[in-house]
Enzyme design. Structure first.
Site, PDB file in Angstrom:
ATOM      1  N   ARG A   1     -14.840 -11.606 -16.346  1.00  0.00           N
ATOM      2  CA  ARG A   1     -14.675 -12.811 -15.919  1.00  0.00           C
ATOM      3  C   ARG A   1     -13.190 -13.161 -16.007  1.00  0.00           C
ATOM      4  NH1 ARG A   1     -19.724 -15.300 -16.559  1.00  0.00           N
ATOM      5  NH2 ARG A   1     -21.150 -13.591 -15.743  1.00  0.00           N
TER       6      ARG A   1
ATOM      7  N   GLU B   1     -11.538 -15.738 -15.778  1.00  0.00           N
ATOM      8  CA  GLU B   1     -11.204 -17.309 -15.894  1.00  0.00           C
ATOM      9  C   GLU B   1     -10.267 -17.319 -17.129  1.00  0.00           C
ATOM     10  OE1 GLU B   1     -14.669 -20.344 -16.999  1.00  0.00           O
ATOM     11  OE2 GLU B   1     -15.503 -18.106 -16.750  1.00  0.00           O
TER      12      GLU B   1
ATOM     13  N   ARG C   1     -15.188 -19.744 -27.057  1.00  0.00           N
ATOM     14  CA  ARG C   1     -16.517 -19.004 -26.517  1.00  0.00           C
ATOM     15  C   ARG C   1     -16.273 -18.331 -25.395  1.00  0.00           C
ATOM     16  NH1 ARG C   1     -20.904 -22.852 -24.038  1.00  0.00           N
ATOM     17  NH2 ARG C   1     -19.650 -24.197 -22.753  1.00  0.00           N
ATOM     18  N   HIS C   2     -15.046 -18.350 -24.715  1.00  0.00           N
ATOM     19  CA  HIS C   2     -14.791 -17.314 -23.625  1.00  0.00           C
ATOM     20  C   HIS C   2     -14.059 -16.226 -23.843  1.00  0.00           C
ATOM     21  CE1 HIS C   2     -15.887 -21.384 -21.602  1.00  0.00           C
ATOM     22  NE2 HIS C   2     -16.097 -20.395 -20.621  1.00  0.00           N
TER      23      HIS C   2
ATOM     24  N   GLU D   1     -25.023 -22.437 -24.583  1.00  0.00           N
ATOM     25  CA  GLU D   1     -26.020 -21.931 -23.723  1.00  0.00           C
ATOM     26  C   GLU D   1     -25.506 -20.266 -23.824  1.00  0.00           C
ATOM     27  OE1 GLU D   1     -23.944 -20.827 -20.021  1.00  0.00           O
ATOM     28  OE2 GLU D   1     -25.314 -19.167 -20.359  1.00  0.00           O
TER      29      GLU D   1
ATOM     30  N   SER E   1     -28.308 -17.773 -18.934  1.00  0.00           N
ATOM     31  CA  SER E   1     -28.652 -18.528 -17.580  1.00  0.00           C
ATOM     32  C   SER E   1     -29.378 -17.790 -16.736  1.00  0.00           C
ATOM     33  CB  SER E   1     -27.359 -18.806 -16.987  1.00  0.00           C
ATOM     34  OG  SER E   1     -27.321 -19.853 -16.142  1.00  0.00           O
TER      35      SER E   1
ATOM     36  N   ARG F   1     -22.016 -14.088 -27.938  1.00  0.00           N
ATOM     37  CA  ARG F   1     -22.500 -15.359 -27.904  1.00  0.00           C
ATOM     38  C   ARG F   1     -23.497 -15.319 -28.972  1.00  0.00           C
ATOM     39  NH1 ARG F   1     -21.402 -19.336 -22.630  1.00  0.00           N
ATOM     40  NH2 ARG F   1     -19.336 -19.086 -22.718  1.00  0.00           N
TER      41      ARG F   1
END
Lengths: 529, 529
Positions: free
Chosen positions: B301, B303, B309-310, B452, B455, B503
């Site tokens: 990712r 991002e 948490r990323h 979360e 998903s 996670r």
């Protein structure tokens, strides 16, 4: 049995829908449903249809709250002991042919097939038989049927002693009528001596372009279930022996092994590389006291090789292990692991192996327990005796490897062996030199059917010797500083190896192309689907 | 016990060495050996050394053919039942302090420690005791010792009722004297109420920069062994339930989900992308009749999120499953799988959990069997009752998720629950709209301690509805043509989900940062080591 649920509340609800988005979604869904009902209606023009409500196209399954609940039976479990039972099967319509007042359907589920028949009768209308004979191949259908014994045997189905006498048939998901390849063609035996040898086959690119269809063949179903078994046996065998699974990064900051054949990634404002192996990271795990580790993950090679055995992305089964005094402690552990894998495949996947064998010429894989270890010099001597000279500091060419595989097979009757003590000159910089012979190294390759499937060695765990060897190989020490630093704070002697998963499956089964054992293969010319 | 082997044949062999390369390697190795012998010699200036040949630095272990063979004992197995036995241990020198004619060593192996003592005696010389007290911390040593009972208990060691009375000590791999971080500092409890709370700790970046040292702490040893357990439990639970493991490509031709947050790779003369999830491929496997599949692999990712948490690269635990009529068949299978994982961790990793608890404030993880399912509207109502309004078509913010986690925990006493029926507007284009409420979708998230971790949803398996939804989301249909085509030839209804492995481990243990559960974490600012 009750009719499939059709949601009658939907129209009312859609009126209340406020958001454009939701409305659009609803419309598309309705259209799908409308199509379904129309299909059905067309068949039902005859008001006298005794089968009304027993066939048709189901509305798109969207998890309606009023959905029926129903037990389904797997085709593989159907046998004559169940004769007389009424049951439901969800399967693909493999083929269908109409003959007078009957239609004969072959239903397929994974590697299994069964015949289903519809006869015009008091409860089965002509319209229903006609509907069934027009269902497109590869559609998914729900069938209610009574299981009947067949004395003569059903030709061409895996379930030969039973057939399904259909009382309901519903299309769950319709296939487009034009298939880019036929499953029968893609499943056809490819053995040289086969009677069907001259019939249509499907070429590799067509298969791969339409992989979703191609993967439905019995051989492919079996290949990829066996492949999952290889991974499971690899992990379970090592876990039993005290190994810990780790995960290593694929995005790395420096091209570790000299910089050739590496893919570059743009990484925010900078750039990075894709790891060609987890080598350095599993060694760091050893230096970090994990003692015995393995990892299963993607490995990337930017090699422009378009051969039967190269991929640009493959699954690496890697392991690394601290030892006490001699790297053979590790090499023999790896050898035993392979024996465990081969034994597990033979015992747990006999059916899959047989199914692959129906399409491809598979020779059973032979192995010894404990596995055969040959020295590199022994290997060279065997080659020399066969007229192929390999210099003491030269690597084996691919043809020489294959020849040696045949010689070993002839002499020792094994398709697996280990070749120990490669010349130092042909191994990576981090390979430990042999303390007793400066031309040799503490390294080994392992072979299946004459092709290399593992390369491994004792690694240099002394930072000074490691720097020296890296310099000798022309590697910029700054770029591998964090790797060398990993050994500065005490590290046990260790060895390991890396295995190409797809190669193991290809060679175990004796297949001719690695693209047959990679679900979505990547090569210099292919990155789709 | 015999002396460690020193290879006396090497000089003769090196004379015969012809290749420059081999010579160089030899020289470096000799230098390492010379260092070793010199170290030893320096200690042995006193000719009267009664301990001569009982201590020193071993030559670099290069798998000499004359290597000794010796059984080693694991520290974790040492207990007073073995008192009196003479045994060998290979371990790290954790700490050493000299006091008069004694030296006290703490040996460390994984999470276990034991005291080893050297007393000047008739067989142990002053020089040997001095040598032992000068061994650098984190060096790896081989120790021969007699195991002795200790009545008082050894403070600060895991093995409290025994100690090792050393008769031989050899350095196998010496650590550099200056460590960038101290293992004691890196292991210090970080609980707010701890007496040691004000002592030195090691900050995250220093830890990660020196990960090989940091990973040696008992907590890290335990975290990554437990993490391996999570993966094993995930796979074993699904394999038992008939899932097949697959492998999906990381290099893809098109950025599937709109093109944001994707890394670009240069691919020979063109370019490609790194997969943000195996989503499309596991769905293709379903369309290809594998019925139930899972895959464990790297997910990328791009991002630019620098949060607790990323990660830019993490391990995805993904699964996908065909169902008959309702996606809850899948959702509940996933829920049961989580229960199996939580139960397995609790039962098989109690020791690891306790060890992590010695450093970090770990609250035991609670779960219900079967797990709690809440509807999205139930969740919204609970939040509204706590004063936080969430619109019916809005997503939950991270703070709202955390609050809901606390509310659920207070009401139901579970750290795990599933939230079902998210608004359609906040889910990806391939999510199946709810047939009974056009604003909702057949989708769910799963939470651990209010964050979360999964998903998932029913996916649209009808190509027409899928195209419609993709268009609505502004996705170029041409770019996802092969994805949509996957559903053209019949596909069963299916659902699935993707789990972030790091996670799960972070939240199961109640840790505060995902970098603690990624062995070599990648974030926008870190791609080393």
């Amino acid at each position: 049995m009750s009719e499939p649920a059709v949601d009658v509340n939907e129209k009312g609800d859609s009126k209340k829908a406020q958001k454009k988005e939701a409305k659009k979604a609803e419309k598309a869904a309705k259209r799908a449903e409308h199509r379904a009902n129309t299909d059905n209606a067309q068949e039902n023009v005859n008001e006298e249809d005794v089968s009304q409500g027993k066939y048709g196209t189901l509305p798109l399954i969207r998890s309606d709250t009023n959905a029926v609940k129903r037990d389904f039976t797997y085709i593989k479990t159907l046998n004559k002991d169940l004769a007389g039972k009424v049951l439901w099967v969800r399967a693909r319509l493999h083929t269908v042919r109409a003959r007078g007042k009957q239609s004969f359907i072959v239903l397929r589920q994974h590697e299994y097939t069964v015949q289903a028949i519809l006869n015009v009768s008091e409860t089965v209308s002509k319209a229903m038989v006609k509907f069934s004979s027009n269902i497109t191949k590869e559609s998914i259908v729900d069938v209610e049927a009574q299981l009947a014994k067949v004395e003569a045997g059903v030709a061409g189905c895996t379930q030969q002693d039973v057939e399904l006498v259909v009382s309901q048939i519903w299309v769950v998901s319709a296939s487009a009528p034009q298939l880019p390849l036929q499953i029968e063609d893609a499943s056809r035996p490819e053995k040289a001596d086969d009677a069907e040898g001259l019939n249509i086959r499907v070429n590799q690119d067509t298969r791969l372009d339409n992989r979703v269809l191609d993967l439905r063949t019995p051989a492919n179903q079996a290949i990829f279930r066996l492949e999952a078994g290889v991974c499971r046996l690899f992990r379970d065998t090592l876990t039993e022996r005290g190994f810990t699974e780790i995960h290593t990064p694929k995005i790395i900051s420096a091209a570790s092994e000299g910089g050739a054949n590496v893919f570059t990634v743009s990484y925010f404002k900078g750039s990075a590389y894709l790891a060609q192996s987890p080598q350095l990271y599993k060694q760091m795990a050893i230096a970090a006291d994990f003692e015995k580790v393995f990892t299963v993950g993607a490995v990337f090679r930017a090699e422009d090789s378009n051969t039967h055995r190269h991929l640009t992305e493959f699954v690496g089964l890697d392991l690394e292990m601290a030892f006490k005094y001699h790297y053979h402690e590790v090499m023999l552990t790896i050898g035993d692991m392979f024996t465990a894998i081969f034994r597990g495949l033979r015992d747990q996947f006999a059916r899959e192996i047989a199914i692959v064998g129906q399409q491809f010429a598979v020779e059973p894989f032979t192995f010894l327990d404990p596995p055969l270890v040959l020295s590199y010099d022994d290997g060279r001597a065997m080659l020399a005796a066969a007229g192929v000279e390999v210099g003491p500091e030269d690597d084996l060419s691919t043809p020489a490897e294959k020849l040696l595989g045949r010689l070993v097979k002839a002499k020792f009757d094994t398709d697996f062996y280990m070749l120990d003590k490669y010349p130092l000159a042909v191994r990576p910089f981090y390979t430990m030199p042999d303390p007793n012979d400066p031309k040799k190294s503490n390294s080994y390759d392992m072979f299946m059917r004459g092709e290399e499937i593992l390369s491994g060695a004792q690694r240099i765990h002394d930072p000074e010797l490691l720097s020296e060897r890296a310099k000798h190989h022309g590697i910029d020490l700054q770029k591998i500083a964090s790797y060398i630093d990993a050994f500065k704070y005490g590290c046990p002697p260790h060895a390991g190896g890396g295995i190409g998963m797809e190669r193991v499956v290809m060679l175990y089964l004796g297949l001719d192309n690695i693209r047959k054992t990679s679900m979505f293969p990547r090569d210099p010319k292919r990155i789709t689907p």
